[in-house]
Design a protein around this motif. Structure first.
Motif, mmCIF file in Angstrom:
data_model
loop_
_atom_site.group_PDB
_atom_site.id
_atom_site.type_symbol
_atom_site.label_atom_id
_atom_site.label_comp_id
_atom_site.label_asym_id
_atom_site.label_seq_id
_atom_site.Cartn_x
_atom_site.Cartn_y
_atom_site.Cartn_z
ATOM 1 N N MET A 1 0.845 -1.177 0.000
ATOM 2 C CA MET A 1 0.000 0.000 0.000
ATOM 3 C C MET A 1 0.885 1.234 0.000
ATOM 4 O O MET A 1 2.044 1.181 0.405
ATOM 5 N N ILE A 2 0.293 2.330 -0.427
ATOM 6 C CA ILE A 2 1.014 3.593 -0.507
ATOM 7 C C ILE A 2 0.380 4.573 0.478
ATOM 8 O O ILE A 2 -0.840 4.702 0.539
ATOM 9 N N VAL A 3 1.233 5.252 1.255
ATOM 10 C CA VAL A 3 0.769 6.232 2.237
ATOM 11 C C VAL A 3 1.420 7.575 1.952
ATOM 12 O O VAL A 3 2.614 7.654 1.682
ATOM 13 N N ASN A 4 0.607 8.629 2.043
ATOM 14 C CA ASN A 4 1.094 9.987 1.922
ATOM 15 C C ASN A 4 0.537 10.763 3.113
ATOM 16 O O ASN A 4 -0.677 10.810 3.304
ATOM 17 N N GLU A 5 1.420 11.345 3.904
ATOM 18 C CA GLU A 5 1.007 12.136 5.065
ATOM 19 C C GLU A 5 1.333 13.600 4.827
ATOM 20 O O GLU A 5 2.409 13.933 4.332
ATOM 21 N N VAL A 16 -4.226 6.984 1.690
ATOM 22 C CA VAL A 16 -3.769 5.602 1.566
ATOM 23 C C VAL A 16 -4.434 4.988 0.340
ATOM 24 O O VAL A 16 -5.633 5.181 0.136
ATOM 25 N N CYS A 17 -3.646 4.253 -0.437
ATOM 26 C CA CYS A 17 -4.239 3.527 -1.549
ATOM 27 C C CYS A 17 -3.487 2.236 -1.818
ATOM 28 O O CYS A 17 -2.319 2.097 -1.445
ATOM 29 N N ASP A 18 -4.170 1.309 -2.455
ATOM 30 C CA ASP A 18 -3.519 0.106 -2.956
ATOM 31 C C ASP A 18 -2.581 0.536 -4.082
ATOM 32 O O ASP A 18 -2.913 1.442 -4.859
ATOM 33 N N GLU A 19 -1.450 -0.130 -4.199
ATOM 34 C CA GLU A 19 -0.518 0.203 -5.282
ATOM 35 C C GLU A 19 -1.178 0.088 -6.653
ATOM 36 O O GLU A 19 -0.924 0.901 -7.539
ATOM 37 N N GLU A 43 4.980 6.877 -0.046
ATOM 38 C CA GLU A 43 5.866 5.773 0.283
ATOM 39 C C GLU A 43 5.106 4.441 0.277
ATOM 40 O O GLU A 43 4.016 4.346 0.828
ATOM 41 N N THR A 44 5.698 3.430 -0.337
ATOM 42 C CA THR A 44 5.130 2.083 -0.290
ATOM 43 C C THR A 44 5.508 1.473 1.052
ATOM 44 O O THR A 44 6.693 1.426 1.407
ATOM 45 N N VAL A 45 4.493 1.023 1.792
ATOM 46 C CA VAL A 45 4.705 0.553 3.171
ATOM 47 C C VAL A 45 3.931 -0.732 3.435
ATOM 48 O O VAL A 45 3.065 -1.119 2.656
ATOM 49 N N ASP A 46 4.214 -1.361 4.576
ATOM 50 C CA ASP A 46 3.469 -2.563 4.957
ATOM 51 C C ASP A 46 2.251 -2.170 5.805
ATOM 52 O O ASP A 46 2.061 -0.998 6.147
ATOM 53 N N GLU A 47 1.451 -3.161 6.140
ATOM 54 C CA GLU A 47 0.193 -2.920 6.853
ATOM 55 C C GLU A 47 0.383 -2.246 8.199
ATOM 56 O O GLU A 47 -0.425 -1.403 8.594
ATOM 57 N N GLY A 64 -9.041 1.600 -2.517
ATOM 58 C CA GLY A 64 -8.556 0.277 -2.883
ATOM 59 C C GLY A 64 -9.098 -0.766 -1.921
ATOM 60 O O GLY A 64 -9.243 -0.509 -0.724
ATOM 61 N N THR A 65 -9.382 -1.922 -2.441
ATOM 62 C CA THR A 65 -9.988 -2.987 -1.633
ATOM 63 C C THR A 65 -9.114 -3.361 -0.447
ATOM 64 O O THR A 65 -9.590 -3.452 0.690
ATOM 65 N N GLU A 66 -7.829 -3.555 -0.674
ATOM 66 C CA GLU A 66 -6.918 -3.966 0.402
ATOM 67 C C GLU A 66 -6.820 -2.893 1.482
ATOM 68 O O GLU A 66 -6.923 -3.188 2.674
ATOM 69 N N ALA A 67 -6.634 -1.645 1.081
ATOM 70 C CA ALA A 67 -6.482 -0.550 2.043
ATOM 71 C C ALA A 67 -7.757 -0.334 2.855
ATOM 72 O O ALA A 67 -7.707 -0.173 4.079
ATOM 73 N N VAL A 68 -8.909 -0.333 2.189
ATOM 74 C CA VAL A 68 -10.173 -0.105 2.887
ATOM 75 C C VAL A 68 -10.477 -1.272 3.832
ATOM 76 O O VAL A 68 -10.895 -1.058 4.977
ATOM 77 N N GLU A 69 -10.259 -2.497 3.378
ATOM 78 C CA GLU A 69 -10.503 -3.647 4.256
ATOM 79 C C GLU A 69 -9.600 -3.606 5.489
ATOM 80 O O GLU A 69 -10.041 -3.946 6.585
ATOM 81 N N LEU A 70 -8.357 -3.150 5.331
ATOM 82 C CA LEU A 70 -7.459 -3.013 6.486
ATOM 83 C C LEU A 70 -8.002 -1.970 7.457
ATOM 84 O O LEU A 70 -7.995 -2.181 8.675
ATOM 85 N N ALA A 71 -8.505 -0.853 6.936
ATOM 86 C CA ALA A 71 -9.073 0.192 7.792
ATOM 87 C C ALA A 71 -10.304 -0.311 8.537
ATOM 88 O O ALA A 71 -10.493 -0.013 9.720
#
Length: 96
Positions: A1-5, A16-19, A43-47, A64-71
């Motif tokens: 996933m990609i995070v921008n703060e 946050v978004c899936d790559e 930055e590409t980061v882990d969960e 993104g499915t992965e990012a939203v499901e993690l949230a």
């Protein structure tokens, strides 16, 4: 996933978004969602890093499915508030 703060006068804005969705535009039921490099690129980061970033966020945009499901799994977003935009998911987080 990609995070921008980004630090804003209102607090920490986290994107946050899936790559796989970076650079894509999604359409669905009157909604157009552009996952731009300018806003979501970072930055590409882990969960674990994503969870830490969301825990510190004042406002977050999650795509993104992965990012939203993690949230959802970590209690940041209620599943009932998740939007399906075409083939992907989108959620927003705002702490008051």
């Amino acid at each position: 996933m990609i995070v921008n703060e980004r630090q804003t006068p209102e607090g920490l804005l986290v994107a946050v978004c899936d790559e796989a969705v970076l650079g894509e535009t999604f359409e669905g039921e009157g909604i157009s969602l552009a996952v731009t490099e300018e806003f979501y690129g970072g930055e590409t980061v882990d969960e674990d890093v994503v969870v830490d970033s969301l825990a510190r966020a004042t406002v977050a945009n999650i795509v993104g499915t992965e990012a939203v499901e993690l949230a959802v799994e970590n209690g940041f977003v209620d599943e009932a508030n998740v939007l399906e935009v075409g083939p992907t998911l989108h959620a927003q987080l705002l702490w008051l």
